[in-house]
Design an enzyme around this catalytic site. Structure first.
Site, mmCIF file in Angstrom:
data_model
loop_
_atom_site.group_PDB
_atom_site.id
_atom_site.type_symbol
_atom_site.label_atom_id
_atom_site.label_comp_id
_atom_site.label_asym_id
_atom_site.label_seq_id
_atom_site.Cartn_x
_atom_site.Cartn_y
_atom_site.Cartn_z
ATOM 1 C CD GLU A 1 -2.919 -1.004 0.048
ATOM 2 O OE1 GLU A 1 -3.487 0.083 -0.143
ATOM 3 O OE2 GLU A 1 -3.096 -2.004 -0.678
ATOM 4 C CB SER B 1 -49.600 -39.459 8.264
ATOM 5 O OG SER B 1 -50.592 -39.667 7.283
#
Length: 647
Positions: free
Chosen positions: A90, A359
Site C-alpha cells: 500500500e 400423517s
C-alpha cells in the site's frame, strides 16, 4: 520576444505566488480543522458501529462469526510479516513521507499500468486512514483534495506506529471482518501476531477489493493475489529469496472452520432466536456457546447428499430440510435446504417454512388416547366414515390405499397410518385433548378446529414437529428446541445470559410415553416406515404425506437423537411417487447410520404393552374413551392446563 516573455513570466509569477499563498493558507486552515477534531489515538482504534458475535460449537471450537468482527491490536504487536506486507503493497515510503507521497502515487500508477491490474494503491496509508476516519468510499476529486489536509493533520498529531495501528483495526477485509486481527481469526483461526509470510500476503492482498479477494469466496484467486504481494515483499527486501519461494510453494489456506463453512443456517437461527441487543445489535464483542455438533452436521449433509445423488433423478429441484436434536431438545445440526444455485439461500426451510404435517400429526392423536387411558391393543374400526361438520356439511375421510381392514388395534392404526381409524380415535378421545397434547409437546403453530385436524391439515415447521417428537423420546417431558447454551463477553468471559433451554415439563405420563414409543417402533418394523430401519439398532418414527403429496415427512429417533426430514417443492408442486415412507425415510436412515456410526446401542425408553383382558362386546366395541363426560373433562383439563401448567 524577450519583453513579451518577461511580462508573461511576471504575470504567471504574480498569479502563481498569490494562488500558492492562498492554497497554503487553505491547507493550514484545513490541517488545523482536522487536527482539532482528532481525539487521542487509542480512541480511534475501534471504529465499528456494532460489536461482533463469535459462535462456538458443543466441542468448544469456533464455527461461525456474525457482526463486525474485530480484535484491537497495535502495530508493534502484530507479526512483522504483516506490517511489511501492508507497507510493501500500500505505501512503500510510509516511514519517510509526511502523509502524502507524490512520488509513490506516480510510481503506483506506472506499476498498475505495467501489470494491467490494480497491484499498488495510489493513496498513502495515512490518506487511507483519513478516508476511514472522515470520508465515504466515493472516489471524487473533492474527496481526494480533502484527504491531503486530513492526512497532514494525522502526521502532525500521531506517530507512524499510531497511524498504522488505526489502519490495522479499521480496514475492512471481507466476510464481515473489520481489522486484521479479526481477519486473521476469521480466515486462519489464529492471531494477527502469528501469521506467516504467505498468510500476511493474503491478508494484505484483501485491501484492494475485500469481497473479490476474500479466500472464503474464491481461495485460488486470493492465493494468486497473495503471490503478487509476496513478489513485492521480496523486491523491497522484506523477504529473502528463500522465504519468498517458501511462501509461493506453501500458499495460505483457510482454517478448518472457515473452509467447512458449516453451521451457517444453524448460526443464523441462533442469532435470530437470541435477544437482539446481545446478538444482531450487540455493541460488545460476545461469544455465543451453542449446542451445534459439527460431526452430526457432516453426517446429516452426507446422508442427504447420498440419497439425492443415488435415489433422485438428476436435475431435480425438489427441496429438503433436516434437523437433528438430542432428547432434551438441544439442536445438534440443521440443513435448511439444498443449494440449487439460486437466490433463495437465505430461506431456512427447517425453521421458516410452515407446511401441512399430514400423517405426522397422528402421533399426537394416539398420544392423547394413551394419556386418557387407552391401550395400544384396544380395538378401533377401519371402515368408511362420514361426519357432519357444522358449517361445512358431511366429511368422509379416506385411506391412502382406498382399502379398509375392519377391526384393528390402535398400534396397527398408527403403524399403517390408517386415516379412518385415526379420526375415530381422535373423535373418541376429544379434539381438545389432542390439540392440548400437541401444543404441550411444542407445536406453536395454529391447529385446525375440525375433525380433519387428526390427519394433519394444520401447518407447522420441521423444527416444531421434531422438537415435539423429542418430547416423546424424552419420556413424555417436553423438550423445546434450543441452540444457545450461554452468551458471554469475549474479553473476559463474563456471562451475559444463560442458555435458552426451557424448564422440564411433563406432558405424557411414563406409561403413555413408553407405550407410544413402542407403537412408533412398529411403524419402522412392519408399517409405513420400514425403509428407515437401522437393522439391529432400535428406532421409532412416523411417516407423513400430505394431500396430493405436496409434502413428505419422516421424523424418528434412536436412544440418542431425534431427526426430522421434510421434502417437497417451495411452490407446492406435488412430488411424484414420493411419500414419507420413501425418500424422506431413506434420508433419515442414511443420516442416522452416519450419526450413530461407532456409538454404542442405546435402548429406547419404551414400554411393551400387555394385551388387555377380553372385553364384552357392546354396541360400539371399537370406540375408545367415548362419552360426554370425557369430552367435558378434556376441555376442563385443557383450560386448567393453560392457566396453571399441565402435569
Amino acid at each position: 520576444m524577450r519583453g513579451i516573455f518577461r511580462k508573461t513570466f511576471r504575470v504567471f509569477w504574480w498569479v502563481g505566488l498569490r494562488v500558492a499563498i492562498v492554497g497554503a493558507l487553505a491547507l493550514a486552515v484545513g490541517v488545523a480543522y482536522y487536527s482539532a477534531r482528532l481525539p487521542p489515538a487509542e480512541e480511534l482504534l475501534d471504529g465499528r458501529d456494532e460489536g461482533s458475535v463469535t459462535l462456538i460449537d458443543a466441542n468448544g471450537d469456533v464455527f461461525a462469526w456474525r457482526g463486525q468482527q474485530m480484535g484491537l491490536i497495535r502495530a508493534d504487536e502484530v507479526s512483522p510479516h504483516l506490517v511489511n506486507a501492508i507497507v510493501a503493497t500500500e505505501d512503500r515510503r510510509f516511514y519517510w513521507h509526511f502523509g502524502v507521497d507524490l512520488r509513490g502515487t506516480l510510481r503506483a500508477l506506472l506499476v498498475n499500468l505495467r501489470a494491467g491490474t490494480s497491484v499498488q494503491g495510489g493513496s498513502s496509508i495515512t490518506q487511507q486512514v483519513a478516508k476511514l476516519l472522515y470520508f465515504d468510499n466515493n472516489r471524487t476529486l473533492e474527496r481526494k483534495i480533502k484527504e491531503i489536509p486530513a492526512a497532514l493533520a494525522l502526521e502532525l498529531k500521531f506517530s507512524k506506529n499510531e497511524i498504522l495501528s488505526i489502519y490495522l483495526n479499521r480496514a475492512y477485509l471481507g466476510a464481515g471482518a473489520t481489522g486484521f486481527e479479526a481477519a486473521a481469526q476469521r480466515y486462519f483461526g489464529k492471531s494477527a501476531a502469528e501469521v506467516n509470510p504467505a498468510e500476511a500476503a493474503m491478508l494484505a492482498g484483501l485491501l484492494r477489493a475485500p469481497s473479490k479477494f476474500a479466500p472464503t469466496n474464491n481461495l485460488d484467486r486470493s492465493q494468486r493475489r497473495a503471490e503478487v504481494i509476496v513478489g513485492l515483499m521480496e523486491e523491497q527486501g522484506y523477504l529473502t529469496a528463500r522465504q519468498a519461494a517458501e511462501a509461493r510453494a506453501h500458499p495460505a489456506v483457510l482454517s478448518r472452520a472457515a473452509a467447512a463453512r458449516a453451521g451457517g443456517e444453524f448460526a443464523d437461527w441462533v442469532m435470530s432466536s437470541g435477544p437482539d441487543f446481545l446478538t444482531r445489535s450487540t455493541t460488545e464483542d460476545v461469544e455465543v456457546l451453542t449446542t451445534f455438533d459439527p460431526r452430526v452436521q457432516r453426517a446429516a449433509e452426507a446422508g442427504l447428499r447420498h440419497v439425492f445423488e443415488n435415489k433422485v433423478k438428476e436435475g431435480s429441484n425438489a427441496q429438503a430440510a433436516v434437523v437433528v436434536l438430542s432428547r432434551d431438545g438441544a439442536v445438534r445440526a440443521m440443513i435448511g435446504g439444498r443449494d440449487l444455485g439460486g437466490s433463495d439461500g437465505e430461506f431456512n426451510r427447517a425453521t421458516q417454512a410452515r407446511r401441512q404435517t399430514g400423517s405426522l400429526f397422528k402421533t399426537f392423536v394416539f398420544a392423547a388416547a394413551l394419556q386418557a387411558g387407552a391401550n395400544p391393543f384396544d380395538p378401533v374400526l377401519d371402515a368408511p366414515l362420514t361426519l357432519n361438520v357444522p358449517g361445512s356439511g358431511p366429511w368422509s375421510p379416506q385411506n391412502y390405499s382406498r382399502e379398509y381392514l375392519g377391526q384393528i388395534t390402535l398400534a396397527d392404526a398408527l403403524a399403517k397410518s390408517i386415516n379412518t381409524a385415526t379420526v375415530r380415535v381422535s373423535e373418541a378421545t376429544g379434539r381438545a385433548r389432542v390439540r392440548a397434547v400437541a401444543e404441550d409437546l411444542g407445536v406453536t403453530s395454529p391447529i385446525a378446529d375440525g375433525p380433519a385436524l387428526a390427519l394433519g391439515t394444520s401447518e407447522a415447521t420441521l423444527l416444531e414437529m421434531t422438537g415435539a417428537y423429542a418430547g416423546i423420546l424424552n419420556g413424555g417431558v417436553r423438550a423445546l428446541p434450543h441452540g444457545m447454551r450461554e452468551i458471554r463477553l469475549k474479553s473476559d468471559g463474563g456471562q451475559l445470559m444463560a442458555g435458552d433451554g426451557a424448564a422440564p415439563r411433563r406432558v405424557l405420563d411414563e406409561r403413555a410415553a413408553g407405550q407410544l414409543t413402542w407403537m412408533m417402533t412398529q411403524v419402522i418394523e412392519r408399517g409405513t416406515g420400514t425403509r428407515a430401519s437401522l437393522g439391529e439398532r432400535p428406532a421409532a418414527g412416523k411417516t407423513g404425506t400430505t394431500q396430493a403429496a405436496r409434502d413428505a415427512w419422516f421424523i424418528g429417533f434412536t436412544g440418542d437423537y431425534v431427526t426430522g426430514v421434510w421434502m417437497g417443492y417451495d411452490d407446492n408442486t406435488p412430488l411424484r411417487g414420493v411419500t414419507g415412507g420413501g425418500l424422506p425415510a431413506e434420508i433419515w436412515r442414511e443420516t442416522m447410520l452416519r450419526i450413530e456410526d461407532g456409538m454404542p446401542t442405546r435402548p429406547l425408553p419404551m414400554i411393551v404393552p400387555t394385551p388387555p383382558v377380553a372385553r364384552q362386546p357392546g354396541p360400539n366395541p371399537v370406540e375408545v374413551v367415548q362419552n360426554v363426560g370425557d369430552a367435558v373433562e378434556s376441555v376442563f383439563k385443557s383450560v386448567l392446563g393453560g392457566l396453571f401448567g399441565r402435569n
